[in-house]
Design an enzyme around this catalytic site. Structure first.
Site, PDB file in Angstrom:
ATOM      1  CG  ASN A  93      45.886  44.813  42.865  1.00 20.51           C
ATOM      2  OD1 ASN A  93      46.023  44.799  44.075  1.00 20.51           O
ATOM      3  ND2 ASN A  93      45.105  43.967  42.222  1.00 20.51           N
ATOM      4  CG  HIS A 138      47.242  34.177  42.119  1.00 17.15           C
ATOM      5  ND1 HIS A 138      46.605  33.881  40.944  1.00 17.15           N
ATOM      6  CD2 HIS A 138      46.633  35.283  42.615  1.00 17.15           C
ATOM      7  CE1 HIS A 138      45.654  34.779  40.731  1.00 17.15           C
ATOM      8  NE2 HIS A 138      45.653  35.642  41.726  1.00 17.15           N
ATOM      9  CB  SER A 158      48.366  38.377  45.911  1.00 18.49           C
ATOM     10  OG  SER A 158      47.916  37.073  46.161  1.00 18.49           O
TER      11      SER A 158
HETATM   12  C1  LIG Z   1      46.858  39.113  39.862  1.00 20.16           C
HETATM   13  C2  LIG Z   1      47.693  37.900  39.958  1.00 20.16           C
HETATM   14  C3  LIG Z   1      47.723  36.955  38.934  1.00 20.16           C
HETATM   15  C4  LIG Z   1      46.780  37.023  37.769  1.00 20.16           C
HETATM   16  O1  LIG Z   1      47.125  38.024  36.905  1.00 20.16           O
HETATM   17  P1  LIG Z   1      45.992  38.642  35.951  1.00 20.16           P
HETATM   18  O2  LIG Z   1      46.769  39.335  34.897  1.00 20.16           O
HETATM   19  O3  LIG Z   1      45.190  39.558  36.797  1.00 20.16           O
HETATM   20  O4  LIG Z   1      45.202  37.488  35.431  1.00 20.16           O
HETATM   21  C5  LIG Z   1      48.602  35.909  39.039  1.00 20.16           C
HETATM   22  N1  LIG Z   1      49.405  35.772  40.117  1.00 20.16           N
HETATM   23  C6  LIG Z   1      49.374  36.647  41.125  1.00 20.16           C
HETATM   24  C7  LIG Z   1      50.263  36.450  42.286  1.00 20.16           C
HETATM   25  C8  LIG Z   1      48.516  37.733  41.089  1.00 20.16           C
HETATM   26  O5  LIG Z   1      48.452  38.579  42.103  1.00 20.16           O
END
Ligand SMILES: *Cc1c(COP(=O)(O)O)cnc(C)c1O
Length: 404
Positions: A46, A140, A192
């Site tokens: 990412n 998510h 995502s």
């Molecule tokens: C990666 C992600 C998260 C979590 O974030 P982290 O900092 O990796 O815990 C939350 N929401 C979405 C849409 C994500 O892609």
């Protein structure tokens, strides 16, 4: 015997070809990763702008460590909040045109803390108020999990389907029975697993019409979208009134780790007092805040975003020419839907033999029947890397040995 379900759950995962394991990287440099002594072009990161190994980020960590040492030493409300954290919060609030910003250790923690804090209505209000979270179906896991562990009902509307959302909201209003309703409408700037974008202006209008708060998780848009990289809300010209709650993370395009929530001073004061994931967790290392701020400043001035856009267009053009079926995503996330977990894993392994690392995303992370290769592109990729990827995809997907 206690906890007997563990063995059964693991056996079922193995049987369904869905057992998960971590991969240990020996090294990672630019778009290359090394695993078990072999090098692969990485299409599963990412780090969309290649910021992790930018001079700005690495020097930021070093400067921050020199100034503050390795860690923050305490939770923010005790003695863990430093000038470095403060500078990052102020920079974000200013760049995003929001009143205030609060840092969290991860996006997962931010979403959970937000849901729990917003929907822990005091006993005194139980008879007069009710809380609702209405979330896009593809939201998510961190937000859905936060919603389920908070004192509220969670409803999900079909992905990006405003008509379905309107019906759900009408139903919620109809069931109010005179109670005051606090409704959080949650979506993502860029989804995502699909890379498509939410119709944010439409959702802002709907939430205004229904007296709901729109919350946007912009984990994948922040750093990448908008004139200065400030994300989906900048791209769509949406202010704090339109979107009272903005969450985004630093672990993706920004190249560090952690997350923030931005909004009104009142919201941020409230979270500072009631968000347990903020209050009871050691503040991020100050050096991380320094590196994150350095990354944001570099991104706002650099042409990395244009490089990424170039790579996205180039990939789509080459893939289309080879007849590879793409989704409408115009972002760095370019899924190729395969449809069965076995074939998805098989193709992913075939690509691996060619030195291409593309992860197989299977149910339950994505809906059944939409198992996919999730390709992520980065400004760190060279054109020849993308050519190699499309050549590899063409060979493997057209080969009977991989279930073509
Ligand atoms: C990666 C992600 C998260 C979590 O974030 P982290 O900092 O990796 O815990 C939350 N929401 C979405 C849409 C994500 O892609």
């Amino acid at each position: 015997m206690a906890f007997e379900f563990i063995q059964a759950a693991l056996a079922e995962r193995r049987k369904d070809n869905l057992f998960r394991q971590v991969t240990t990287l020996d090294s990672a440099l630019g778009a290359l990763i090394e695993v078990d002594g072999q090098y692969y072009l990485n299409f599963s990161s990412n780090d969309y702008l290649g910021m992790r190994q930018s001079t700005a980020v690495m020097q930021g960590w070093i400067d921050g460590i020199g100034q503050f040492g390795g860690g923050s030493g305490a939770s923010p409300l005790v003695t863990g909040h430093t000038l470095a954290h403060q500078a990052l919060q102020e920079h974000l609030a200013h760049s995003l045109n929001r009143d205030a910003v609060l840092l969290f250790n991860s996006g997962f923690a931010a979403n959970q803390g937000l849901c729990q804090a917003l929907f822990q209505s005091p006993i005194s209000q139980k008879n007069t108020h009710e809380g609702h979270i209405v979330a896009d179906k593809l939201m998510h896991a961190s937000l859905l999990d936060g919603a389920m562990s908070s004192d509220t009902t969670l409803r999900r509307f079909s992905h990006n389907d405003s008509a379905h959302l309107q019906r759900l909201l009408a139903k919620i209003h109809a069931g109010a029975e005179g109670k005051t309703q606090d409704i959080l409408l949650a979506t993502e700037g860029v989804f995502s697993m699909d890379g498509d974008e939410a119709p944010l202006q439409e959702l802002a209008a709907i939430s205004a019409q229904h007296n709901a708060w729109l919350m946007v998780d912009d984990a994948h848009g922040f750093g990448v979208l908008g004139e200065t990289g400030m994300g989906a809300l900048e791209q769509h010209g949406l202010n704090q009134q339109h979107v009272p709650v903005l969450m985004a993370t630093f672990g993706k395009a920004i190249g560090t780790a952690g997350a923030f929530i931005a909004g009104s001073q009142e919201l941020i004061d409230y979270l500072t007092n009631f968000a347990k994931h903020y209050i009871y967790s050691t503040a991020m290392p100050p050096a991380q805040a320094v590196a994150t701020l350095a990354s944001l400043q570099a991104i706002q001035q650099s042409d990395q975003r244009a490089l990424l856009q170039d790579n996205i267009s180039y990939f789509r053009q080459l893939a289309n020419a080879e007849g590879i079926v793409l989704t409408p995503s115009m972002t760095a996330i370019q899924p190729i839907i395969i449809g069965s977990p076995e074939r998805t894993v098989c193709i992913s392994q075939g690509l691996r033999k060619m030195g291409l690392w593309v992860s197989a995303i299977r149910t339950p992370t994505v809906p059944k029947g939409t198992d996919r290769l999730r390709i992520t592109l980065s400004a760190a990729h060279h054109k020849k890397d993308i050519q190699a990827l499309v050549d590899g995809l063409t060979l493997v997907m057209g080969d009977d040995a991989y279930g073509a």
